[in-house]
Structure formats: C-alpha cells, structure tokens
Design a protein around this motif. Structure first.
Motif: not given
Length: 337
Positions: A239-261
């Motif tokens: 709807e906004t047209g903003i070029d966003a990267e969407i991360i689906d965490l899937r597992t909250l704990l343990p968290l994939d901090l590497e992909t987020i960072v």
C-alpha cells in the motif's frame, strides 16, 4: 507438493512424528475422539489408538504436569492447550518444572515436551480466547518459543520441536489456521487478509528452530514480524510502496539476531509489529536488541506497532489488531524522521 491449510500441516507434523517414533504421544482437552476444537488432531486417535492420542480432563495444570513426568521418563509428549488464554493454570509447571529441569539436574534429565496453543484473535473470542502471551514465555530461560506464519513452516517447525530435547512452546495464530480468511463472517474480506494455501511436502522434514527468514528483500527499512503480522507487513508495503525488507522471525527464542542485525545495518531503519499489547511485549526486546547492536547504523528511531494496552476488546477486535494502515503510518514516519 500438496497444498494445505495450517491445520492440515500441523496435523501432518504430528502424524509423521507419531509414525516415526512410538514415544510421541498427543493429548489434551477434546483432542482424541473429537479431534480438537480446531480439528488439528482429527484422525490421530483412530490411527494410533487411545494410548497415544487421548483426551485429558479440563485441567491445564494436570495436562502439562503429566506431560513433564512423561517427558522425564523418556516419552515425547505433544500436548494441546485449547486456547493460549487457558495456559495460566499450567504456567507454574511450565516455568518452574519444564524450563528448569535440565539445569536443576545438571543435564541428567531433559524435558522433550511440546505445548501447542492457538494464539491471537480473529474469532471474536474476547478476553478469554484471543490473547497473545508469547512474551511470558520468551522471558523464561530454558524454553523455546515458536510462532509459524504459514503451513510449510508450521509442519517443519513442529516436527523440529517434537524432536528437540528441551521444552518448546508452539503458538499457532488462529487467523492463519484455515488459509484465506476474512476474520469474521460479517466483515468484508480485505486484501491483506488473503493468503494462499501453502505447498507442504509429504513425509518428514524440519525447519530449524532459531532461524528467521527474509520474506521480502528491501533496502529502505526493516520490518520485524511473526505469525499473522507477516501478512500485515506485506500488505502495508504494497500500500505504501516503501522498499521494506520483511523478516519473519518464526522462532522468538532462540532468536536469529544475526539476520536481524544484518538487515537493519543495511537499511538503517526498523519497525517492529506484533499483535500483543505494546507495553512489555516482545517488540520491546526486539527494539532493545536492535538499538544495542545497530546504534551507529540507525537513521531514525525504532518504532513499535502493536495491540492496545487494554484488556482484549471483544467488540473492537479489528480495531485492536495492528493493520496495514497503522503499520503504513509507522513506515512513513520512520522514513521521514
């Protein structure tokens, strides 16, 4: 590959696991003959017998307490709490016993237990059928917490959870159970509430716990989401047209901090979205981690989009949900900061 709903994928995961390992048992309220209130266990008792898929009394404390004993003995129980809202009587058993068993015994005992719970809103269930309590579990050392967003992940993550040597909380978003949905029969279907049935392989496969996935690559801003909110994020970006990267965490704990960072360092901006209430929600932990690890790369404040800080509103359910419009405003604010 066959196409199926999340309910069918979850049932398939239990079926595959029970077929491969005679120590896997499934029980809970109405999960046997009736097949579960959402039919996730339908047919399992008929296939594997009443000793491996059976009904339990209406006692969440008893269900989880019994399952912990079974797991300690060597079985692999996969139990269902009928709604996540019902888990509070069992919370002490989950926290004080299941989560701590490996540590208290210095590794002598493990607790290979899965607690499945339908979570979130979408059925106008009000305060006792619609809560999103994931933050109560991610706070507890010794637990793993999983929230799938699609049938493929649901089956692979559940098989991985059943095979894991430690307790796993498996939260299943009710709005995603049956594929395309409108949330309620008297509400018009909106574009962001449509998603396709998932392609799910037959037989055994796993999706690793603790590994996020990038659902949409982008360069302008990072959206951290899980469960139903992944689809809200996709709709808001459209709807906004903003070029966003969407991360689906899937597992909250343990968290994939590497992909987020890595994503936030690339985009320089971050918005977090979840259905649970804002204050002390899991988004607060995500925002803190992003700030600690990406401070010198941030070009705007981190924004959280979440449910209201109120008891769950029955009549205003669809206003309570973070939708594409609310997330879209946050994305615009972050880009203009």
């Amino acid at each position: 590959m066959p196409r199926m709903t999340m309910i069918e994928a979850i049932r398939g995961a239990m079926d595959v696991s029970m077929e491969r390992d005679a120590n896997v048992v499934v029980f809970g309220e109405d999960v046997g003959y009736f097949g579960g209130v959402f039919r996730c266990t339908q047919g399992l008792q008929q296939k594997y017998g009443k000793s491996r898929c059976f009904d339990a009394p209406i006692s969440e404390l008893g269900i989880v307490g019994t399952a912990i004993g079974m797991a300690t003995y060597g079985l692999r129980p996969c139990v269902e709490i009928q709604f996540a809202d019902y888990m509070y009587p069992a919370y002490d058993q989950i926290v004080s016993e299941a989560a701590r068993l490996r540590y208290r015994s210095n590794g002598e005992f493990t607790c290979p237990l899965v607690v499945r719970m339908p979570t979130g809103g979408g059925i106008f269930g009000g305060q006792t059928h619609s809560q999103s309590p994931e933050a109560l579990f991610t706070h507890v050392s010794g637990l793993k917490t999983v929230v799938p967003s699609n049938p493929y992940d649901a089956k692979g993550l559940l098989i991985a959870a059943i095979e894991d040597p430690d307790p796993v909380i498996f939260l299943e978003p009710k709005r995603l159970y049956n594929g395309p949905f409108d949330g309620h029969h008297d509400r018009p279907v909106t574009p962001w509430s449509k998603h396709e049935l998932g392609e799910v392989p037959e037989g055994h496969y796993t999706v690793p716990l603790g590994k996020a996935v990038i659902r949409r690559k982008g360069a302008a801003i990072t959206i951290l989401a899980y469960g139903t909110m992944v689809y809200v994020a996709e709709a808001a970006v459209a709807e906004t047209g903003i070029d966003a990267e969407i991360i689906d965490l899937r597992t909250l704990l343990p968290l994939d901090l590497e992909t987020i960072v890595a994503s936030v360092k690339k985009t320089g901006r971050c918005v977090v979205i979840h259905e649970a209430t804002l204050t002390s929600g899991f988004g607060a932990e995500l925002a803190a981690l992003v700030q600690e690890n990406c401070f010198f790369h941030l070009e705007a404040p981190i924004i959280r989009v979440a449910g209201w800080d109120t008891p769950y509103p029955h009549a205003q359910e669809w206003d309570y949900f973070p939708g594409p419009a609310r997330l879209g405003r946050a994305l615009v604010d972050a880009m203009e900061a």
